[in-house]
Design a protein around this motif. Structure first.
Motif, PDB file in Angstrom:
ATOM      1  N   ILE A  53      45.516  80.092  57.591  1.00 58.34           N
ATOM      2  CA  ILE A  53      44.386  80.532  58.409  1.00 58.34           C
ATOM      3  C   ILE A  53      44.855  81.732  59.222  1.00 58.34           C
ATOM      4  O   ILE A  53      45.896  81.689  59.887  1.00 58.34           O
ATOM      5  CB  ILE A  53      43.903  79.396  59.330  1.00 58.34           C
ATOM      6  N   ASP A 104      35.400  83.760  48.466  1.00 55.94           N
ATOM      7  CA  ASP A 104      34.003  83.349  48.478  1.00 55.94           C
ATOM      8  C   ASP A 104      33.155  83.847  49.642  1.00 55.94           C
ATOM      9  O   ASP A 104      31.992  84.131  49.459  1.00 55.94           O
ATOM     10  CB  ASP A 104      33.873  81.835  48.335  1.00 55.94           C
ATOM     11  N   ASP A 157      35.212  81.804  54.863  1.00 49.29           N
ATOM     12  CA  ASP A 157      36.130  81.134  53.945  1.00 49.29           C
ATOM     13  C   ASP A 157      36.696  82.165  52.971  1.00 49.29           C
ATOM     14  O   ASP A 157      35.992  83.080  52.543  1.00 49.29           O
ATOM     15  CB  ASP A 157      35.414  80.034  53.164  1.00 49.29           C
ATOM     16  N   ASN A 159      38.482  81.519  49.833  1.00 55.12           N
ATOM     17  CA  ASN A 159      38.962  80.695  48.716  1.00 55.12           C
ATOM     18  C   ASN A 159      38.681  81.400  47.397  1.00 55.12           C
ATOM     19  O   ASN A 159      37.692  82.125  47.273  1.00 55.12           O
ATOM     20  CB  ASN A 159      38.251  79.335  48.713  1.00 55.12           C
TER      21      ASN A 159
END
Length: 169
Positions: A53, A104, A157, A159
């Motif tokens: 993160i 994403d 996010d 990902n």
């Protein structure tokens, strides 16, 4: 009636003119079926890599790398006739940098895949080869990193998913 038959014969012979074919080249297709290839080490076929993160404000320029997550793909029990192998990663490419995986939701960043020495592995292109002949086994060592595509990253996010194909030689 004889004239009609003669006319039909003349038309038919004109239509059935032989066409000459010449061979300008040749294509040979070669291949091989093996009893087996290699076994991918247990757990290396479906991995989940925690990228970490980060604050969007940590990115200050394009091509900045964040996070360094090593991963491996091990091959064992390889067919003895196999000399080496490469890996090709396949996934949805980032719209700005086609060598990165598209994430994403966050924008301005993608995921880059790298050889253990830091050389980028481009999507759809084979990695460096790993020797299989010595021990009938081999290990690919890679790293994944976030790579910024611009100086401003929008939060969200980040990902992505990549499939991989083992290419044997």
């Amino acid at each position: 009636m004889f004239k009609k038959a003669l006319l039909v014969a003349a038309v038919m012979s004109a239509v059935s003119i032989n066409v000459a074919h010449a061979a300008d080249g040749q294509i040979d297709f070669t291949g091989k079926f093996l009893a087996t290839t290699c076994t991918i080490d247990n757990g290396d076929d479906n991995q989940k890599i925690a990228m970490g993160i980060f604050g969007a404000d940590q990115v200050t320029a394009a091509n900045q790398r964040l996070g360094h997550q090593p991963f491996k793909i091990g091959l064992t029990a390889c067919e003895t006739s196999l000399q080496n192998a490469t890996v090709t990663f396949i996934g949805t490419a980032d719209t700005t940098n086609k060598d990165l995986l598209k994430v994403d939701a966050a924008t301005g960043v993608g995921i880059g895949l790298f050889e253990n020495d830091g050389t980028p592995v481009k999507l759809g292109q084979p990695s460096k080869a790993v020797d299989l002949a010595t021990n009938n086994a081999g290990v690919f060592n890679f790293n994944a990193q976030y790579v910024s595509t611009q100086a401003l990253v929008t939060p969200g996010d980040a990902n992505a998913t990549a499939d991989f194909v083992i290419n044997y030689q």
